[in-house]
Scaffold this motif. Structure first.
Motif, PDB file in Angstrom:
ATOM      1  N   LEU A   3       0.847  -1.190   0.000  1.00 56.81           N
ATOM      2  CA  LEU A   3       0.000   0.000   0.000  1.00 56.81           C
ATOM      3  C   LEU A   3       0.879   1.236   0.000  1.00 56.81           C
ATOM      4  CD1 LEU A   3      -2.741  -1.076   2.489  1.00 56.81           C
ATOM      5  CD2 LEU A   3      -3.006  -0.590   0.087  1.00 56.81           C
ATOM      6  N   SER A   4       0.523   2.173  -0.867  1.00 55.56           N
ATOM      7  CA  SER A   4       1.346   3.373  -0.954  1.00 55.56           C
ATOM      8  C   SER A   4       0.943   4.357   0.133  1.00 55.56           C
ATOM      9  CB  SER A   4       1.178   4.013  -2.326  1.00 55.56           C
ATOM     10  OG  SER A   4      -0.180   4.279  -2.545  1.00 55.56           O
ATOM     11  N   LYS A   5       1.869   5.263   0.401  1.00 52.29           N
ATOM     12  CA  LYS A   5       1.620   6.275   1.418  1.00 52.29           C
ATOM     13  C   LYS A   5       1.076   7.534   0.757  1.00 52.29           C
ATOM     14  CE  LYS A   5       3.482   4.195   5.030  1.00 52.29           C
ATOM     15  NZ  LYS A   5       2.935   4.130   6.361  1.00 52.29           N
ATOM     16  N   ILE A   6       0.445   8.358   1.555  1.00 59.63           N
ATOM     17  CA  ILE A   6      -0.007   9.653   1.048  1.00 59.63           C
ATOM     18  C   ILE A   6       1.208  10.470   0.636  1.00 59.63           C
ATOM     19  CG2 ILE A   6      -1.006  11.841   1.748  1.00 59.63           C
ATOM     20  CD1 ILE A   6      -2.938  10.300   3.443  1.00 59.63           C
ATOM     21  N   SER A   7       1.161  11.025  -0.559  1.00 62.42           N
ATOM     22  CA  SER A   7       2.332  11.712  -1.083  1.00 62.42           C
ATOM     23  C   SER A   7       2.338  13.168  -0.637  1.00 62.42           C
ATOM     24  CB  SER A   7       2.329  11.612  -2.605  1.00 62.42           C
ATOM     25  OG  SER A   7       3.202  12.550  -3.127  1.00 62.42           O
ATOM     26  N   VAL A   8       3.418  13.550   0.066  1.00 56.48           N
ATOM     27  CA  VAL A   8       3.562  14.946   0.493  1.00 56.48           C
ATOM     28  C   VAL A   8       3.688  15.845  -0.717  1.00 56.48           C
ATOM     29  CG1 VAL A   8       4.978  16.544   1.804  1.00 56.48           C
ATOM     30  CG2 VAL A   8       4.670  14.229   2.610  1.00 56.48           C
ATOM     31  N   LEU A   9       4.405  15.335  -1.734  1.00 54.93           N
ATOM     32  CA  LEU A   9       4.667  16.132  -2.917  1.00 54.93           C
ATOM     33  C   LEU A   9       3.375  16.574  -3.586  1.00 54.93           C
ATOM     34  CD1 LEU A   9       7.087  17.124  -4.506  1.00 54.93           C
ATOM     35  CD2 LEU A   9       6.817  15.168  -6.006  1.00 54.93           C
ATOM     36  N   VAL A  12       1.514  19.209  -1.488  1.00 57.79           N
ATOM     37  CA  VAL A  12       2.123  20.542  -1.626  1.00 57.79           C
ATOM     38  C   VAL A  12       1.781  21.131  -2.975  1.00 57.79           C
ATOM     39  CG1 VAL A  12       4.322  21.752  -1.784  1.00 57.79           C
ATOM     40  CG2 VAL A  12       3.955  20.084   0.001  1.00 57.79           C
ATOM     41  N   TYR A 106       3.329  22.085 -19.431  1.00 54.27           N
ATOM     42  CA  TYR A 106       3.662  21.542 -18.116  1.00 54.27           C
ATOM     43  C   TYR A 106       2.836  22.185 -17.021  1.00 54.27           C
ATOM     44  CZ  TYR A 106       7.564  19.851 -20.747  1.00 54.27           C
ATOM     45  OH  TYR A 106       8.317  19.234 -21.693  1.00 54.27           O
ATOM     46  N   VAL A 112      -6.919  15.865 -14.919  1.00 53.64           N
ATOM     47  CA  VAL A 112      -8.096  15.029 -14.698  1.00 53.64           C
ATOM     48  C   VAL A 112      -8.516  14.416 -16.030  1.00 53.64           C
ATOM     49  CG1 VAL A 112     -10.309  15.012 -13.518  1.00 53.64           C
ATOM     50  CG2 VAL A 112      -8.751  16.902 -13.177  1.00 53.64           C
ATOM     51  N   ASP A 114     -11.448  13.514 -16.909  1.00 57.32           N
ATOM     52  CA  ASP A 114     -12.733  14.067 -17.340  1.00 57.32           C
ATOM     53  C   ASP A 114     -12.821  15.543 -16.973  1.00 57.32           C
ATOM     54  OD1 ASP A 114     -13.464  11.411 -17.996  1.00 57.32           O
ATOM     55  OD2 ASP A 114     -13.886  11.100 -15.890  1.00 57.32           O
TER      56      ASP A 114
ATOM     57  N   LEU B  20      11.275  18.233  -0.973  1.00 58.72           N
ATOM     58  CA  LEU B  20       9.969  17.660  -0.636  1.00 58.72           C
ATOM     59  C   LEU B  20      10.045  16.147  -0.574  1.00 58.72           C
ATOM     60  CD1 LEU B  20       7.509  19.899  -2.647  1.00 58.72           C
ATOM     61  CD2 LEU B  20       7.776  19.739  -0.188  1.00 58.72           C
ATOM     62  N   GLN B  24       9.331  13.621   2.424  1.00 62.77           N
ATOM     63  CA  GLN B  24       8.463  12.437   2.311  1.00 62.77           C
ATOM     64  C   GLN B  24       9.156  11.225   2.944  1.00 62.77           C
ATOM     65  OE1 GLN B  24       5.486  11.954  -0.013  1.00 62.77           O
ATOM     66  NE2 GLN B  24       5.317  10.028   1.055  1.00 62.77           N
ATOM     67  N   PRO B  32      -0.046   8.176   7.114  1.00 60.36           N
ATOM     68  CA  PRO B  32      -1.040   7.115   6.952  1.00 60.36           C
ATOM     69  C   PRO B  32      -0.962   6.513   5.557  1.00 60.36           C
ATOM     70  CG  PRO B  32      -2.077   9.264   6.828  1.00 60.36           C
ATOM     71  CD  PRO B  32      -0.656   9.508   7.182  1.00 60.36           C
ATOM     72  N   GLY B  33      -1.296   5.248   5.443  1.00 63.91           N
ATOM     73  CA  GLY B  33      -1.315   4.583   4.148  1.00 63.91           C
ATOM     74  C   GLY B  33      -2.596   4.923   3.412  1.00 63.91           C
ATOM     75  N   ASP B  34      -2.651   4.450   2.167  1.00 60.81           N
ATOM     76  CA  ASP B  34      -3.830   4.739   1.350  1.00 60.81           C
ATOM     77  C   ASP B  34      -5.092   4.134   1.936  1.00 60.81           C
ATOM     78  OD1 ASP B  34      -2.731   6.341  -0.439  1.00 60.81           O
ATOM     79  OD2 ASP B  34      -2.573   4.894  -2.065  1.00 60.81           O
TER      80      ASP B  34
END
Lengths: 326, 209
Positions: A3-9, A12, A106, A112, A114, B20, B24, B32-34
């Motif tokens: 499971l991936s983590k919430i991305s700070v990048l 921001v 860029y 998105v 849609d 950044l 991270q 927290p994870g997804d």
């Protein structure tokens, strides 16, 4: 699966994008107030603002100072919650609407898939805010303005969606970046030449959707004093004002992306082309505001239901047939 | 020239992104994870939906009730987003908030209504009971199903599907229900036009009788 983590990048990125959009909205309002008053002066053969600063260039600053310093006046018997919610509801969704716009190859805040649907979906909240403002301020002009805003907004939304849909058919994507990318750099390869009818319909509905003259029936000052925002003063009015100009800018950016090639230009593609084109559309909006008289309400609805709607359906049908044949 | 400009831009972006990324890395154990974020989002959306629903049924002013409905629609759109179908979420807002709620507002404005909703009374005990029964009815159906199938149906993380798949489905395997729904809408529209024009008399200046 990890499971991936919430991305700070990306968080921001989103915050920075929102801040930039707010800066753009405010800067746009300041520039457009001056440009509109000078433009009106030019068309009506008078000087326009010239007292504050050289050529009156500090006039918007003086205006905004006045709005900030003004006392908030709340009339008697208003629906308090709705009265204060309406300006906020008018302002906030516009923030979201600018995120999928591809300013440059860029420079896109949120890619998105849609994007068109997102813009059309959240544009409805602006209409809702106008309604709530007119209804809650306990004023007959406000209610009349709100009633007109509903009839006009719902009616003109349909040809607008159908006109944009023709371009979506042609491109085969609802992503605004793809639509800009699909057009060529040379001006004759932009969409307004192969979709002239859709371009025309979009230009008409764009004026109506932003409640600008000659379609400014919801706030026509000579009939309804100020329509739905009659009872708003100070920052409440300022928020409506800001969101009206931001909405104008938004439809201009959508127009530039859909019909005028987006960030593509004859020399050196980049975000500057998007801005040049969008502000050309803005100048067009100002120009027709001071050129055409306001239409009557039955005329307004007749133009839409009897002309624009059948024409846009016809245009969509022709586009589909041509795509199928080619 | 253009290539060069884009190279410079990406180098600049890289300089901004590097600290950044370090942040991270440093925060990674505490973030927290997804899955956790999805639970949180689900809870927020459920709260929004319930708050909107209660606002809609408890407020005595029709416009405020409509606003509660808008809040519910927002929550449902959020649920669609959580299920990785942004197209449905945006269509939900476009149709229900942009058109249906606005038309409800129009209907409210066209009818005589007093502002404060003074004519509305608190519901009687019996109707409160019926309401509670109606509220529990879905639970009575869904509860046993959930208990029976819990853990047996493989729950996969929804993947974002293109709108192309949706369109192909609507025009191939589900074409009959799709067309039937449009016929129902057509019938409703024809009925509304008939009702509106029943007393229409062009000789009297198009006035309704």
């Amino acid at each position: 699966m990890e499971l991936s983590k919430i991305s700070v990048l990306s968080l921001v990125e989103l915050v920075v994008a929102c801040l930039l959009v707010i800066a753009l909205m405010v800067a746009n309002a300041i520039v457009m107030v001056y440009a509109e008053r000078k433009g009106a002066g030019f068309i009506q053969r008078r000087p326009g603002p010239y007292e504050v600063g050289p050529w009156g260039i500090l006039q918007p600053v003086a205006d905004s100072m006045k709005l900030l310093a003004k006392q908030l006046f709340v009339p008697a018997n208003v629906d308090f919650l709705l009265y204060f919610l309406a300006p906020v509801l008018a302002f906030l969704p516009v923030l979201l609407l600018f995120l999928p716009i591809p300013f440059g190859p860029y420079l896109t805040a949120l890619k998105v898939p849609d994007g068109v649907v997102l813009i059309l979906a959240f544009a409805g909240f602006g209409l809702l805010a106008n309604l709530l403002a007119g209804y809650s301020s306990n004023n007959k002009y406000g209610i009349l303005g709100a009633g007109r805003a509903v009839a006009q907004g719902v009616a003109y939304e349909i040809p607008m969606i159908l006109a944009l849909l023709a371009v979506v058919f042609q491109t085969g994507s609802m992503n605004l970046s793809d639509i800009a990318e699909a057009q060529g750099s040379a001006p004759w390869r932009w969409n307004f030449l192969c979709q002239p009818l859709a371009f025309f319909i979009y230009l008409v509905t764009l004026v109506a959707e932003t409640n600008r003259a000659p379609f400014d029936l919801p706030e026509g000052e000579s009939e309804l004093t100020a329509g739905f925002h009659t009872e708003y003063s100070g920052m409440g009015f300022a928020l409506f004002f800001l969101s009206e100009y931001a909405n104008m800018l938004l439809v201009s950016f959508v127009c530039a992306t859909f019909f005028l090639g987006g960030y593509k230009g004859p020399i050196l593609d980049g975000f500057w082309w998007t801005f040049i084109k969008a502000y050309a559309v803005m100048a067009f909006i100002v120009w027709i505001r001071w050129t055409f008289p306001r239409v009557r309400f039955d005329q307004l609805l007749n133009i839409n239901w009897k002309w624009l709607l059948p024409l846009s359906i016809l245009n969509l049908w022709i586009t589909a047939v041509i795509i199928k044949l080619v | 020239m253009q290539q060069e400009a884009s190279n410079i831009a990406s180098t600049l972006l890289e300089y901004i992104a590097r600290p950044l990324r370090a942040l991270q890395e440093w925060l990674s154990p505490y973030l927290p994870g997804d899955e956790w974020a999805a639970y949180l989002a689900f809870a927020v959306y459920v709260l929004v939906i319930l708050a909107g629903g209660f606002g809609a049924i408890l407020s005595r002013n029709l416009i405020r009730a409509m606003l509660g409905l808008v809040l519910t629609f927002l929550g449902v759109a959020g649920m669609f987003l959580l299920l990785a179908s942004p197209f449905l979420a945006f269509m939900q807002l476009l149709i229900y908030v942009g058109a249906v709620c606005v038309l409800i507002f129009f209907a409210v404005m066209l009818t005589q209504n007093t502002d404060g909703g003074e004519e509305s009374r608190l519901p009687s005990l019996a109707s409160l009971g019926y309401g509670a029964l109606a509220f529990l009815a879905p639970l009575a159906v869904a509860g046993p199903l959930i208990v029976m199938y819990a853990g047996r149906v493989p729950v996969e993380t929804p993947q974002p599907e293109g709108t192309g798949l949706l369109g192909a489905g609507l025009l191939s395997s589900y074409v009959l229900p799709f067309e039937l729904i449009s016929i129902i809408l057509l019938v409703a529209m024809a009925g509304a036009v008939y009702l509106a024009f029943r007393g229409f008399n062009p000789k009297r200046g198009g006035q309704n009788q």
